[in-house]
Design an enzyme around this catalytic site. Structure first.
Site, PDB file in Angstrom:
ATOM      1  N   GLN A 130      47.259 123.866 -13.119  1.00  0.00           N
ATOM      2  CA  GLN A 130      46.916 125.428 -12.278  1.00  0.00           C
ATOM      3  C   GLN A 130      48.243 124.948 -11.025  1.00  0.00           C
ATOM      4  OE1 GLN A 130      43.661 124.109  -9.248  1.00  0.00           O
ATOM      5  NE2 GLN A 130      43.710 126.780  -9.627  1.00  0.00           N
ATOM      6  N   GLY A 131      48.196 126.387 -10.964  1.00  0.00           N
ATOM      7  CA  GLY A 131      50.287 126.735  -9.922  1.00  0.00           C
ATOM      8  C   GLY A 131      49.812 127.296  -9.174  1.00  0.00           C
ATOM      9  N   SER A 133      48.609 126.340  -5.468  1.00  0.00           N
ATOM     10  CA  SER A 133      49.280 125.879  -4.000  1.00  0.00           C
ATOM     11  C   SER A 133      50.854 125.425  -4.046  1.00  0.00           C
ATOM     12  CB  SER A 133      48.507 124.351  -3.432  1.00  0.00           C
ATOM     13  OG  SER A 133      47.649 124.589  -3.594  1.00  0.00           O
ATOM     14  N   SER A 165      48.234 119.150 -10.608  1.00  0.00           N
ATOM     15  CA  SER A 165      47.927 118.385 -10.990  1.00  0.00           C
ATOM     16  C   SER A 165      48.123 118.539 -12.509  1.00  0.00           C
ATOM     17  CB  SER A 165      45.943 118.218 -10.613  1.00  0.00           C
ATOM     18  OG  SER A 165      45.652 118.381  -9.708  1.00  0.00           O
ATOM     19  N   GLU A 248      34.470 126.613 -10.706  1.00  0.00           N
ATOM     20  CA  GLU A 248      35.174 124.954 -10.562  1.00  0.00           C
ATOM     21  C   GLU A 248      33.602 124.451 -10.241  1.00  0.00           C
ATOM     22  OE1 GLU A 248      38.549 125.234  -7.795  1.00  0.00           O
ATOM     23  OE2 GLU A 248      38.799 123.165  -8.368  1.00  0.00           O
ATOM     24  N   GLU A 387      37.275 121.614   6.067  1.00  0.00           N
ATOM     25  CA  GLU A 387      37.134 122.289   7.404  1.00  0.00           C
ATOM     26  C   GLU A 387      36.842 124.239   6.800  1.00  0.00           C
ATOM     27  OE1 GLU A 387      39.562 119.452   6.796  1.00  0.00           O
ATOM     28  OE2 GLU A 387      38.825 118.785   8.798  1.00  0.00           O
TER      29      GLU A 387
HETATM   30  C1  LIG Z   1      44.132 115.518  -5.569  1.00  0.00           C
HETATM   31  C2  LIG Z   1      44.215 116.785  -5.223  1.00  0.00           C
HETATM   32  C3  LIG Z   1      44.737 117.755  -6.763  1.00  0.00           C
HETATM   33  C4  LIG Z   1      45.044 119.054  -6.385  1.00  0.00           C
HETATM   34  N1  LIG Z   1      45.885 119.919  -7.672  1.00  0.00           N
HETATM   35  C5  LIG Z   1      46.645 121.132  -7.632  1.00  0.00           C
HETATM   36  C6  LIG Z   1      46.117 121.913  -8.819  1.00  0.00           C
HETATM   37  O1  LIG Z   1      46.491 121.028  -9.325  1.00  0.00           O
HETATM   38  N2  LIG Z   1      46.680 123.058  -8.597  1.00  0.00           N
HETATM   39  C7  LIG Z   1      47.087 123.857  -7.223  1.00  0.00           C
HETATM   40  O2  LIG Z   1      47.207 124.338  -7.677  1.00  0.00           O
HETATM   41  N3  LIG Z   1      46.387 122.762  -6.571  1.00  0.00           N
HETATM   42  C8  LIG Z   1      46.080 121.435  -6.084  1.00  0.00           C
HETATM   43  N4  LIG Z   1      45.642 120.617  -5.562  1.00  0.00           N
HETATM   44  C9  LIG Z   1      46.162 121.354  -3.560  1.00  0.00           C
HETATM   45  C10 LIG Z   1      44.963 121.874  -2.889  1.00  0.00           C
HETATM   46  O3  LIG Z   1      44.044 122.930  -3.127  1.00  0.00           O
HETATM   47  C11 LIG Z   1      45.269 121.740  -1.027  1.00  0.00           C
HETATM   48  O4  LIG Z   1      45.545 121.070  -0.936  1.00  0.00           O
HETATM   49  C12 LIG Z   1      44.454 122.458  -0.537  1.00  0.00           C
HETATM   50  O5  LIG Z   1      43.950 124.335  -0.880  1.00  0.00           O
HETATM   51  C13 LIG Z   1      45.103 122.120   1.377  1.00  0.00           C
HETATM   52  O6  LIG Z   1      45.846 123.180   1.444  1.00  0.00           O
HETATM   53  P1  LIG Z   1      47.332 122.304   2.000  1.00  0.00           P
HETATM   54  O7  LIG Z   1      47.200 120.885   1.295  1.00  0.00           O
HETATM   55  O8  LIG Z   1      48.155 122.985   1.499  1.00  0.00           O
HETATM   56  O9  LIG Z   1      46.722 122.121   3.790  1.00  0.00           O
HETATM   57  P2  LIG Z   1      46.597 122.888   4.280  1.00  0.00           P
HETATM   58  O10 LIG Z   1      45.879 124.339   4.332  1.00  0.00           O
HETATM   59  O11 LIG Z   1      47.942 122.743   4.967  1.00  0.00           O
HETATM   60  O12 LIG Z   1      45.327 122.230   5.389  1.00  0.00           O
HETATM   61  C14 LIG Z   1      46.093 121.223   6.520  1.00  0.00           C
HETATM   62  C15 LIG Z   1      44.575 121.083   7.585  1.00  0.00           C
HETATM   63  O13 LIG Z   1      44.746 121.890   8.018  1.00  0.00           O
HETATM   64  C16 LIG Z   1      42.912 122.333   8.043  1.00  0.00           C
HETATM   65  N5  LIG Z   1      43.150 123.821   8.085  1.00  0.00           N
HETATM   66  C17 LIG Z   1      43.580 124.727   7.237  1.00  0.00           C
HETATM   67  N6  LIG Z   1      42.875 125.739   7.450  1.00  0.00           N
HETATM   68  C18 LIG Z   1      42.109 126.127   8.667  1.00  0.00           C
HETATM   69  C19 LIG Z   1      41.218 126.747   9.459  1.00  0.00           C
HETATM   70  N7  LIG Z   1      41.403 128.484   8.909  1.00  0.00           N
HETATM   71  N8  LIG Z   1      40.173 126.265   9.902  1.00  0.00           N
HETATM   72  C20 LIG Z   1      40.210 124.787   9.896  1.00  0.00           C
HETATM   73  N9  LIG Z   1      40.931 123.991  10.105  1.00  0.00           N
HETATM   74  C21 LIG Z   1      41.484 124.581   8.352  1.00  0.00           C
HETATM   75  C22 LIG Z   1      42.806 122.209   6.661  1.00  0.00           C
HETATM   76  O14 LIG Z   1      40.689 121.879   6.186  1.00  0.00           O
HETATM   77  C23 LIG Z   1      43.575 120.398   6.823  1.00  0.00           C
HETATM   78  O15 LIG Z   1      43.397 119.679   7.494  1.00  0.00           O
HETATM   79  C24 LIG Z   1      45.804 119.401  -5.323  1.00  0.00           C
HETATM   80  C25 LIG Z   1      45.418 118.667  -3.969  1.00  0.00           C
HETATM   81  C26 LIG Z   1      45.067 117.325  -4.566  1.00  0.00           C
HETATM   82  C27 LIG Z   1      44.234 116.290  -3.231  1.00  0.00           C
END
Ligand SMILES: Cc1cc2nc3c(=O)[nH]c(=O)nc-3n(C[C@H](O)[C@H](O)[C@H](O)COP(=O)(O)OP(=O)(O)OC[C@H]3O[C@@H](n4cnc5c(N)ncnc54)[C@H](O)[C@@H]3O)c2cc1C
Length: 406
Positions: A130-131, A133, A165, A248, A387
Site C-alpha cells: 500500500q503506497g 503515506s 509495509s 481495515e 490523536e
Molecule cells: C508499522 C507501520 C506500518 C505502516 N504501513 C504503512 C503502509 O503499508 N502504507 C502506508 O501508506 N503507510 C503505512 N504506515 C504509515 C502510517 O499510515 C502513518 O505513519 C500514519 O498515518 C501517521 O502519519 P505520519 O507518520 O506522517 O505522522 P504525522 O501525521 O506527521 O503525525 C505526527 C504526530 O502528530 C499527530 N497529529 C497529526 N495530525 C494531528 C491532528 N490533526 N491533531 C492532533 N494530532 C495530530 C499524530 O497523532 C502524531 O502523533 C505505517 C506506519 C507504521 C507505524
C-alpha cells in the site's frame, strides 16, 4: 448486543474445524511455538497455500472471482478459528491484497480489472503493498505530492512513498497520486495500480527498533503503469481510498480479544515463572490488563452486532482502535517490568509480524516479549494515530467543535 452467531455460520465453523483437524498435526501448539524464524515463515507460507487449496481465502468474494459468496460474519468466524489455533490468515501481503485491495476492487473495479486481478490475488501470483503515506503526508494524507501524468498508453509516476509495509515481499503496489496538479485537497487524486519490478522504482528498507525491516521507502522516478490501471475515474481516487481504509476494520473486533487474551495468559504464566505473581503491585497491573481484555471482548461483540446488521461501524471502529493499541503498550511494558534486566537481553526469536501480539503458542522468551513491546509502540500510529482517533471521537461522538483545517 447479540453474542451468538446464526446456525449457518456455526455450521461453517464446523467445516473450518474439520479442515484444521485434517491439515494440522494432532497436538499443534500454534505458530508461535516454532522456534526457528525461517521454519516458522516456511510453515506460514505453506499454510497460506493450504487455505487457498481448501477455498478459504476471499470467502466473501463472488464465486466467479474465486470466492464463495459468504457473509462477513463467516469471514469473522474463519479468522476467529484460525486465531484460536494460533494460525495466521494468509501471508504478510494478504492484508493488502485480499482484505484491502480485493474488497475495494469488488466495489470500484471494472469487470476486466476484477476478472484479471482477483483470482491472481487469491492464488498468490500478485502480492500487494500500500503506497499511501509520504514523508509530508501521513495523517493529513490529502497533502500528498506524488504525481502521475498520462503519456500515451501509460501513466508516468514521480514521487516518494514511505512506511510501505512489505514492499520488499510484493510485486505490485496500489498508490495514490495527484493527477490534476491544479486541484487541491481531496480533489485531483487518482488510485493507481503499478507493477514494482521496473527500473523507475527503487525500494529501500527502513530498519526498525527491533532490527527487522518490515517497511520501506519507495521511490518513483519516471515509473510507468498502463493507462487503464486506474481504479474509478482519474481524480476520484479519494473515494476509492476511503472505501479501502474502511476494510481495515471489522473482523479485528472478533480476533483482537482472542489474540490479546492468549497473550495475557502468557503474561500470567510469565509472572508465575519469575516469582512475581505474589507482588501486590504486579498483581494490580495484571488485574488491570484482565479487565481491559474483557472490555475489549465486549466492544468486539458490539462491533460484530453492527457487522451482522450491516450497519456502518462509525465511531465504534475508532473506540476499538484506540482501546487495543493503548492497552498493548501498557501490557507489554508490564511484561518487561516482570522480567527485569533479563528482559533487555533478547533470547529466542522475535514475533514474525510487526503488528499486534506474537503468535499464540509463543514461548515466554525475552525475544518474544521485547519484540512485542517495541512493535506495540507502532500500534498507536498505523491505521490512524491515537490523536486522530481522539479527534474523530471528539467531533462525532462528543459533538465538540471541528478542528480548524489548513
Ligand atoms: C508499522 C507501520 C506500518 C505502516 N504501513 C504503512 C503502509 O503499508 N502504507 C502506508 O501508506 N503507510 C503505512 N504506515 C504509515 C502510517 O499510515 C502513518 O505513519 C500514519 O498515518 C501517521 O502519519 P505520519 O507518520 O506522517 O505522522 P504525522 O501525521 O506527521 O503525525 C505526527 C504526530 O502528530 C499527530 N497529529 C497529526 N495530525 C494531528 C491532528 N490533526 N491533531 C492532533 N494530532 C495530530 C499524530 O497523532 C502524531 O502523533 C505505517 C506506519 C507504521 C507505524
Amino acid at each position: 448486543m447479540n453474542v451468538s452467531y446464526p446456525p449457518e455460520v456455526e455450521s461453517f465453523r464446523a467445516e473450518v474445524r474439520t479442515v484444521l483437524g485434517t491439515e494440522l498435526p494432532p497436538d499443534w501448539p500454534g505458530l508461535g511455538a516454532i522456534a526457528a524464524r525461517q521454519e516458522a515463515e516456511g510453515f506460514a507460507a505453506q499454510w497460506r497455500q493450504a487455505l487457498h487449496r481448501r477455498g478459504l481465502l476471499g470467502i466473501t468474494w463472488p464465486p466467479e472471482y474465486g470466492g464463495r459468496g459468504l457473509s462477513r460474519l463467516h469471514q469473522v468466524v474463519l479468522v476467529e478459528e484460525l486465531a484460536r489455533a494460533g494460525l495466521p490468515y494468509g501471508e504478510h501481503t494478504d492484508l493488502f491484497g485480499i482484505k484491502m485491495l480485493g474488497s475495494t476492487l469488488l466495489r470500484w473495479g471494472t469487470p476486466e480489472q476484477k476478472a484479471w486481478f482477483l483470482p491472481r490475488i487469491l492464488s498468490g501470483a500478485d502480492r500487494w503493498c500500500q503506497g499511501f503515506s509520504e514523508p509530508d503526508a501521513g495523517s493529513d494524507l490529502a497533502s500528498l505530492t506524488t504525481r502521475a501524468t498520462l503519456a500515451g498508453a501509460d501513466w508516468v509516476i514521480d514521487g516518494q512513498k514511505i512506511w510501505t509495509s512489505v514492499a520488499h515481499r510484493a510485486n505490485w503496489i496500489f498508490l495514490l497520486a495527484r493527477t490534476d496538479p491544479r486541484a487541491r485537497g481531496h480533489q485531483g487524486i487518482s488510485f493507481l495500480l503499478c507493477p514494482l519490478d521496473q527500473p523507475g522504482i527503487q525500494i529501500r528498507p527502513i530498519r526498525q527498533l527491533t532490527g527487522d525491516s518490515d517497511f520501506n521507502e519507495v521511490f518513483f522516478t519516471g515509473a510507468r503503469t498502463r493507462a487503464d490501471l486506474v481504479i474509478a475515474a482519474p481524480g476520484e481516487g479519494w473515494q476509492v481510498a476511503m472505501t479501502l481504509l474502511g476494510h481495515e476494520r471489522g473482523e479485528e473486533a472478533a480476533t483482537n480479544p482472542i489474540l490479546f487474551r492468549a497473550e495475557l495468559d502468557r503474561l500470567f504464566a510469565l509472572a508465575a515463572e519469575r516469582g512475581q505473581d505474589r507482588d501486590p503491585l504486579i498483581r494490580q497491573r495484571l488485574a488491570w490488563c484482565y479487565a481491559r481484555v474483557e472490555i475489549m471482548r465486549y466492544l468486539g461483540y458490539r462491533i460484530l452486532t453492527q457487522v451482522q446488521n450491516g450497519t456502518e461501524l462509525g465511531a465504534a471502529a475508532s473506540v476499538a482502535k484506540l482501546y487495543w493499541s493503548e492497552y498493548h503498550i501498557a501490557a507489554t511494558e508490564l511484561a518487561l517490568d516482570i522480567q527485569g534486566l533479563a528482559g533487555l537481553v533478547p533470547a529466542g526469536r522475535g514475533p514474525l509480524r510487526a503488528v499486534r501480539t506474537d503468535d499464540p503458542g509463543a514461548p515466554n522468551s525475552s525475544g518474544s516479549w521485547l519484540g512485542a513491546f517495541l512493535n506495540a509502540r507502532a500500534g498507536t500510529i498505523y491505521a490512524g494515530t491515537s490523536e486522530v482517533q481522539r479527534n474523530i471521537l471528539a467531533e462525532t461522538v462528543l459533538g465538540l467543535p471541528k478542528e480548524k483545517r489548513q
